[in-house]
Design an enzyme around this catalytic site. Sequence first.
Site, PDB file in Angstrom:
ATOM      1  N   HIS A  59      -3.322   6.954   2.385  1.00  0.00           N
ATOM      2  CA  HIS A  59      -3.734   5.638   1.890  1.00  0.00           C
ATOM      3  C   HIS A  59      -5.101   5.298   2.493  1.00  0.00           C
ATOM      4  O   HIS A  59      -5.313   5.463   3.704  1.00  0.00           O
ATOM      5  CB  HIS A  59      -2.682   4.595   2.291  1.00  0.00           C
ATOM      6  CG  HIS A  59      -3.159   3.194   2.107  1.00  0.00           C
ATOM      7  ND1 HIS A  59      -3.709   2.760   0.924  1.00  0.00           N
ATOM      8  CD2 HIS A  59      -3.203   2.143   2.970  1.00  0.00           C
ATOM      9  CE1 HIS A  59      -4.058   1.495   1.060  1.00  0.00           C
ATOM     10  NE2 HIS A  59      -3.770   1.097   2.286  1.00  0.00           N
ATOM     11  N   ASN A  79     -10.272  -0.727   0.227  1.00  0.00           N
ATOM     12  CA  ASN A  79      -8.820  -0.533   0.192  1.00  0.00           C
ATOM     13  C   ASN A  79      -8.285  -1.163  -1.096  1.00  0.00           C
ATOM     14  O   ASN A  79      -8.320  -2.384  -1.244  1.00  0.00           O
ATOM     15  CB  ASN A  79      -8.220  -1.200   1.441  1.00  0.00           C
ATOM     16  CG  ASN A  79      -6.706  -1.152   1.489  1.00  0.00           C
ATOM     17  OD1 ASN A  79      -6.058  -0.843   0.492  1.00  0.00           O
ATOM     18  ND2 ASN A  79      -6.147  -1.478   2.642  1.00  0.00           N
ATOM     19  N   CYS A 121       0.815  -1.232   0.000  1.00  0.00           N
ATOM     20  CA  CYS A 121       0.000   0.000   0.000  1.00  0.00           C
ATOM     21  C   CYS A 121       0.844   1.277   0.000  1.00  0.00           C
ATOM     22  O   CYS A 121       0.325   2.375  -0.196  1.00  0.00           O
ATOM     23  CB  CYS A 121      -0.939  -0.013   1.190  1.00  0.00           C
ATOM     24  SG  CYS A 121      -1.937  -1.508   1.246  1.00  0.00           S
TER      25      CYS A 121
HETATM   26  N1  COA Z   1     -18.211  -9.300  10.291  1.00  0.00           N
HETATM   27  C1  COA Z   1     -18.624  -9.589  11.529  1.00  0.00           C
HETATM   28  N2  COA Z   1     -17.782  -9.933  12.514  1.00  0.00           N
HETATM   29  C2  COA Z   1     -16.473  -9.988  12.220  1.00  0.00           C
HETATM   30  C3  COA Z   1     -15.970  -9.680  10.946  1.00  0.00           C
HETATM   31  C4  COA Z   1     -16.908  -9.341   9.963  1.00  0.00           C
HETATM   32  N3  COA Z   1     -16.534  -9.018   8.698  1.00  0.00           N
HETATM   33  N4  COA Z   1     -14.634  -9.812  10.961  1.00  0.00           N
HETATM   34  C5  COA Z   1     -14.291 -10.172  12.201  1.00  0.00           C
HETATM   35  N5  COA Z   1     -15.399 -10.284  12.973  1.00  0.00           N
HETATM   36  C6  COA Z   1     -15.501 -10.655  14.370  1.00  0.00           C
HETATM   37  C7  COA Z   1     -14.298 -11.443  14.856  1.00  0.00           C
HETATM   38  O1  COA Z   1     -14.442 -12.812  14.545  1.00  0.00           O
HETATM   39  C8  COA Z   1     -14.351 -11.174  16.335  1.00  0.00           C
HETATM   40  O2  COA Z   1     -15.320 -11.992  16.898  1.00  0.00           O
HETATM   41  P1  COA Z   1     -15.113 -12.627  18.375  1.00  0.00           P
HETATM   42  O3  COA Z   1     -15.006 -11.448  19.300  1.00  0.00           O
HETATM   43  O4  COA Z   1     -16.323 -13.459  18.547  1.00  0.00           O
HETATM   44  O5  COA Z   1     -13.837 -13.398  18.275  1.00  0.00           O
HETATM   45  C9  COA Z   1     -14.864  -9.736  16.413  1.00  0.00           C
HETATM   46  O6  COA Z   1     -15.506  -9.472  15.164  1.00  0.00           O
HETATM   47  C10 COA Z   1     -13.768  -8.727  16.637  1.00  0.00           C
HETATM   48  O7  COA Z   1     -12.707  -9.030  15.732  1.00  0.00           O
HETATM   49  P2  COA Z   1     -11.445  -8.130  15.616  1.00  0.00           P
HETATM   50  O8  COA Z   1     -10.518  -8.705  14.592  1.00  0.00           O
HETATM   51  O9  COA Z   1     -10.925  -7.869  16.995  1.00  0.00           O
HETATM   52  O10 COA Z   1     -12.116  -6.783  15.056  1.00  0.00           O
HETATM   53  P3  COA Z   1     -11.498  -5.364  14.959  1.00  0.00           P
HETATM   54  O11 COA Z   1     -12.298  -4.437  15.772  1.00  0.00           O
HETATM   55  O12 COA Z   1     -10.019  -5.381  15.158  1.00  0.00           O
HETATM   56  O13 COA Z   1     -11.804  -5.022  13.438  1.00  0.00           O
HETATM   57  C11 COA Z   1     -10.582  -4.851  11.356  1.00  0.00           C
HETATM   58  C12 COA Z   1     -11.207  -5.788  12.415  1.00  0.00           C
HETATM   59  C13 COA Z   1      -9.932  -5.698  10.300  1.00  0.00           C
HETATM   60  C14 COA Z   1     -11.716  -4.024  10.752  1.00  0.00           C
HETATM   61  C15 COA Z   1      -9.567  -3.913  12.084  1.00  0.00           C
HETATM   62  O14 COA Z   1      -8.669  -4.670  12.847  1.00  0.00           O
HETATM   63  C16 COA Z   1      -8.808  -3.068  11.118  1.00  0.00           C
HETATM   64  O15 COA Z   1      -9.357  -2.153  10.532  1.00  0.00           O
HETATM   65  N6  COA Z   1      -7.478  -3.325  10.949  1.00  0.00           N
HETATM   66  C17 COA Z   1      -6.656  -2.662   9.980  1.00  0.00           C
HETATM   67  C18 COA Z   1      -6.727  -3.442   8.700  1.00  0.00           C
HETATM   68  C19 COA Z   1      -6.182  -2.702   7.504  1.00  0.00           C
HETATM   69  O16 COA Z   1      -6.497  -1.566   7.304  1.00  0.00           O
HETATM   70  N7  COA Z   1      -5.376  -3.400   6.708  1.00  0.00           N
HETATM   71  C20 COA Z   1      -4.793  -2.876   5.528  1.00  0.00           C
HETATM   72  C21 COA Z   1      -3.643  -2.007   5.867  1.00  0.00           C
HETATM   73  S1  COA Z   1      -2.826  -1.437   4.486  1.00  0.00           S
END
Ligand code: COA
Length: 338
Positions: A264, A294, A111
Amino acid sequence: MFGKIIGTGSYVPENIVTNNDLTKIVETSDSWIEERTGVKQRHLMKNETTATMATEAAKRAVENAGIKPEEIDVIVVSTVSSNLILPNTACFVQEQIGAINAFCFDINTACTGFMMAYNTVQSYINSGLVKTALIIGAEGLSRIVDWSDRGTCILFGDGAGAAIVKASEAAVFETVMKSDGRKGSALTCYNGFATRPRKIFTEEKQEISDIYEKTNGQESSDTFVKMDGQEIFRFAVKEVPKCINELMEKMNITSDDVDMFVLHQANLRICQGIAKRLKISMDKVPTNVSEYGNTSSACIPILLDELFKAGKLKKGDKIIMSGFGAGVTLAATYLEIC
Ligand code: COA
């Protein structure tokens, strides 16, 4: 002397996939995705490939710049998801648009890629090696995303953006670039070659035999994007403001001097987190992640193209662009519209 952006172009597939569409393939909801990421929909390839999207964005940038393809001295494509390994995507674009005088190569910094392409051609221009450069960020992420993994598939989209950078006495350039390979495991996608069976000659048996090559213990399932979302989130919100502050200190300016921060489009909460740490209003942080998701290295050039076309970037405006992602890698680059 540095280069000035004299034209931009972008291409996204017509095929739109909404959050509700995704509920049919993974357990998720429109509200979960939108609240956590700001994404409402993404455009996904149907008949396109990464290379054809790169070509279309390039054609539009060339037309917008009002130059002839023969004037282009170098084409740099940033991609982590091209359908092409050989020839490189930049050579494919060269052939398609008739940029017969260019030398061409691809880069992979995920990215951060468009920033790296921009910074690379600025160095070439500054050294006198080239005068006119075509840089492209193009991604077909739908081909490397695991559509059964709701933690990742909801985030990404496909698309391409391009810019023509031409040597100009008026251009100003400064940048800060960083990488930290120790955090590499936070966002991975192994090459499918590594887990493919292959023939080798074994001296002991004096025969050719089939083996599975394995590197670092990876399995075929690792050939899709795998992400530690929280680790990436923490990295972005902490390190990107530091990098941007370092750039501003280097230039002896403050955020008050900067009209716009073109970040980004990883997700909306990351953009908001960065703005909060920089103590800047979101009014200075344009976003389009709700529409495209993204698109990795295509995010910044697609956004730039939209801002130019909407007349939101005018002469004299001072911009800081910042890309960040897998590697991990990050960069903050100063751009003055001239
Ligand atoms: N829909 C519903 N629930 C979901 C889900 C979805 N699409 N994806 C994950 N969950 C669930 C998980 O299984 C977890 O459930 P649990 O508590 O029963 O185990 C819960 O939601 C929380 O998961 P978690 O991974 O802790 O969520 P989060 O708040 O960290 O959000 C992202 C996940 C990916 C949105 C977040 O971590 C994020 O934005 N990260 C940056 C990613 C990014 O930008 N990457 C590219 C960089 S260049």
